[in-house]
Design an enzyme around this catalytic site. Structure first.
Site, PDB file in Angstrom:
ATOM      1  N   GLU A 162       0.189  -3.306  18.264  1.00  0.00           N
ATOM      2  CA  GLU A 162       0.646  -4.351  19.178  1.00  0.00           C
ATOM      3  C   GLU A 162       1.175  -3.688  20.456  1.00  0.00           C
ATOM      4  OE1 GLU A 162       3.685  -8.183  19.146  1.00  0.00           O
ATOM      5  OE2 GLU A 162       4.196  -6.416  17.959  1.00  0.00           O
TER       6      GLU A 162
ATOM      7  N   LYS B  51      -1.271 -13.929  19.685  1.00  0.00           N
ATOM      8  CA  LYS B  51      -0.210 -14.010  18.691  1.00  0.00           C
ATOM      9  C   LYS B  51       0.367 -15.423  18.636  1.00  0.00           C
ATOM     10  CE  LYS B  51       4.165 -11.641  17.588  1.00  0.00           C
ATOM     11  NZ  LYS B  51       5.068 -10.555  18.066  1.00  0.00           N
TER      12      LYS B  51
ATOM     13  N   CYS C 113       2.078  -8.596  14.198  1.00  0.00           N
ATOM     14  CA  CYS C 113       3.502  -8.338  14.013  1.00  0.00           C
ATOM     15  C   CYS C 113       4.239  -9.488  13.308  1.00  0.00           C
ATOM     16  CB  CYS C 113       4.134  -8.008  15.356  1.00  0.00           C
ATOM     17  SG  CYS C 113       5.713  -7.117  15.241  1.00  0.00           S
TER      18      CYS C 113
END
Length: 285
Positions: free
Chosen positions: A42, A114, A155
């Site tokens: 990320e 995300k 994440c």
């Protein structure tokens, strides 16, 4: 079907050009070791807490340095290169935390924004408000590749098992979890979460991570990992420093794990019935 996967661990700074050079060096190393799928962490392009500093280096997708370099590397090396994510200017005041997958011809196969924003206050005084800068994605993504079906997460997404479950039910055999976990949360939960997502969905998890002390003062947990469908850790990096993890991924192990523990098949719909106990504002049912 078996393929060799690599998880690239980095400690990205505030300068995308330097980060692109580091990415290229580590991706080349992974390719030289036979990896056909290579994942970076990320925020490969920049880790920058200062909003003004971040905005000064932002570019839209067409002009982003990391995107261009990753496409070039994938084509040159003939690999599937997955940039875990990099900040992309949406040109409306918001930023996308966007991952990219490029094919061996250098063409973009897909991207993923995300979905879940890291808006938390940690007990060590750290405070994070991703939603103040980033626009959350609204679409989960899975791609059917020659070596297997790959699902996407980034994440904080790892804390939302429904994202993984829906992709597993749809046929995902490998889930990607590139990350920049904080040291505090990583020490407590990183390995547990990755192994749990692998076990409960009977799939491989590949998680390239940021690691160490960053230029902007942030500290990330590292410990990039590759986990098999039975929850076994096939490869793991240390807490700091660059690393290239390599593991052989045999996707037939997915069917084996799901046959041994067929929880995806055994799942049932149910109704939640909430009962109010006497003395809590009502009469016990």
């Amino acid at each position: 079907m078996t393929f060799r996967a690599a998880a690239v661990q980095m400690c990205s700074g505030v300068d995308p050009a330097r980060n692109a050079e580091t990415m290229a060096r580590l991706v080349r190393k992974a390719a030289s070791e036979g990896a056909s799928y290579i994942q970076t962490p990320e925020m490969t392009g920049a880790i920058q807490r200062d909003r003004a500093g971040l905005r000064s280096v932002l570019r839209d997708e067409a002009n982003d340095l990391i995107v261009r370099e990753a496409a070039r590397l994938a084509g040159e090396l003939g690999v599937y290169l997955h940039v875990g994510s990099t900040p992309i200017d949406l040109q409306d005041g918001k930023v996308a935390n966007r991952g990219f997958l490029f094919g061996p011809d250098g063409a973009k196969i897909c991207d993923y924004d995300k979905i879940h924003m890291f808006d938390v206050d940690l007990d060590n005084g750290e405070s994070w408000r991703e939603s103040a800068v980033y626009r959350p994605g609204a679409t989960a993504r899975m791609v059917d590749l020659p070596f297997g079906k790959l699902g996407f997460a980034i994440c904080y997404d790892v804390r939302f098992p429904e994202l993984f479950r829906q992709q597993a039910v749809a046929g995902a055999e490998v889930m990607s979890v590139p990350a920049a976990f904080t040291r505090q949360t990583g020490e407590a939960h990183w390995e547990i979460l990755l192994r749990a997502r692998a076990i409960e969905n009977g799939l491989f998890v590949i998680a390239a991570a940021q690691a160490g002390q960053h230029e902007d003062g942030r500290e990330t947990f590292g410990h990039s990992m590759i986990v098999d469908p039975w929850g076994r850790v096939l490869a793991q990096a240390g807490p700091t420093g660059e690393a290239v993890l390599i593991a052989e991924i045999d996707v037939t192990a997915v069917n084996g794990a799901r046959a041994r523990i067929p929880n995806l098949r055994n799942a049932r719909d149910f109704v939640l019935d909430q009962v109010v106990a006497a003395g809590k504002g009502g009469v016990a049912a």
